[in-house]
Design a protein around this motif. Structure first.
Motif, PDB file in Angstrom:
ATOM      1  N   ARG A 187       0.842  -1.204   0.000  1.00  0.00           N
ATOM      2  CA  ARG A 187       0.000   0.000   0.000  1.00  0.00           C
ATOM      3  C   ARG A 187       0.871   1.246   0.000  1.00  0.00           C
ATOM      4  O   ARG A 187       0.641   2.189  -0.744  1.00  0.00           O
TER       5      ARG A 187
ATOM      6  N   GLN B  74      -6.755   8.529   3.406  1.00  0.00           N
ATOM      7  CA  GLN B  74      -6.053   7.459   4.093  1.00  0.00           C
ATOM      8  C   GLN B  74      -5.612   7.965   5.464  1.00  0.00           C
ATOM      9  O   GLN B  74      -5.612   9.156   5.720  1.00  0.00           O
TER      10      GLN B  74
ATOM     11  N   PHE C 185     -11.251   3.153   2.977  1.00  0.00           N
ATOM     12  CA  PHE C 185      -9.868   2.912   3.400  1.00  0.00           C
ATOM     13  C   PHE C 185      -9.825   1.983   4.608  1.00  0.00           C
ATOM     14  O   PHE C 185      -9.087   0.985   4.615  1.00  0.00           O
TER      15      PHE C 185
END
Length: 158
Positions: free
Chosen positions: A30, A83, A142
């Motif tokens: 990620r 995020q 997220f």
């Protein structure tokens, strides 16, 4: 720092340390500049052994120093990119755990689910784990993806 995020709680078996290695690898996919414990990820990362006290272990995750700074000021929150930082709190329980009935089973096939649904549970030792994400995974994509990656680290079907 205040706990401002959303906790998703689990009871997991002795595979937890190895599953966490997989979860960290997923985090690195990620965020290639992944920070763990507020520092760049060490190449040989392993889950530290813990004592038998409340939430003796914590592993923190962020995308880098900028997110670390954001975290310090805002706690568990989503940044402008949608995020945010997340953590895994864990405690090893070396005592037995039992449950009279297992329900809500997801085992990857109807046959496997039927074999487990309604049975009793016996474990000789286990980890109590809380995955803290910036928001409720039911409402935030997220946070939902972080929870899914955690479950996937155990080979979970969902």
């Amino acid at each position: 720092m205040d706990l401002t995020g959303h906790s998703t709680d689990y009871i997991v078996d002795a595979s937890f340390p190895e599953a966490m290695r997989g979860f960290v690898r997923r985090g690195q996919l990620r965020w290639p500049g992944l920070y763990v414990y507020g520092e760049p990820l060490a190449a040989d990362w392993r889950l530290p052994e813990v004592a038998d006290d409340d939430y003796a272990g914590i592993v923190t995750f962020s995308s880098g120093q900028e997110m670390e700074d954001f975290w310090e000021e805002n706690g568990y929150a989503l940044d402008a990119s949608g995020q945010g930082p997340y953590s895994v709190f864990y405690r090893l329980h070396p005592l037995p755990l039992s449950a009279a009935t297992v329900t809500g089973v997801r085992a990857g096939s109807e046959e496997a689910e039927a074999a487990v649904e309604g049975t009793a549970l016996l474990m000789s030792r286990y980890y109590a784990v809380s995955l803290v994400t910036p928001d409720d995974p039911a409402a935030d994509p997220f946070s939902r993806s972080v929870v899914a990656e955690f479950a996937d680290s155990f080979g979970s079907p969902g």
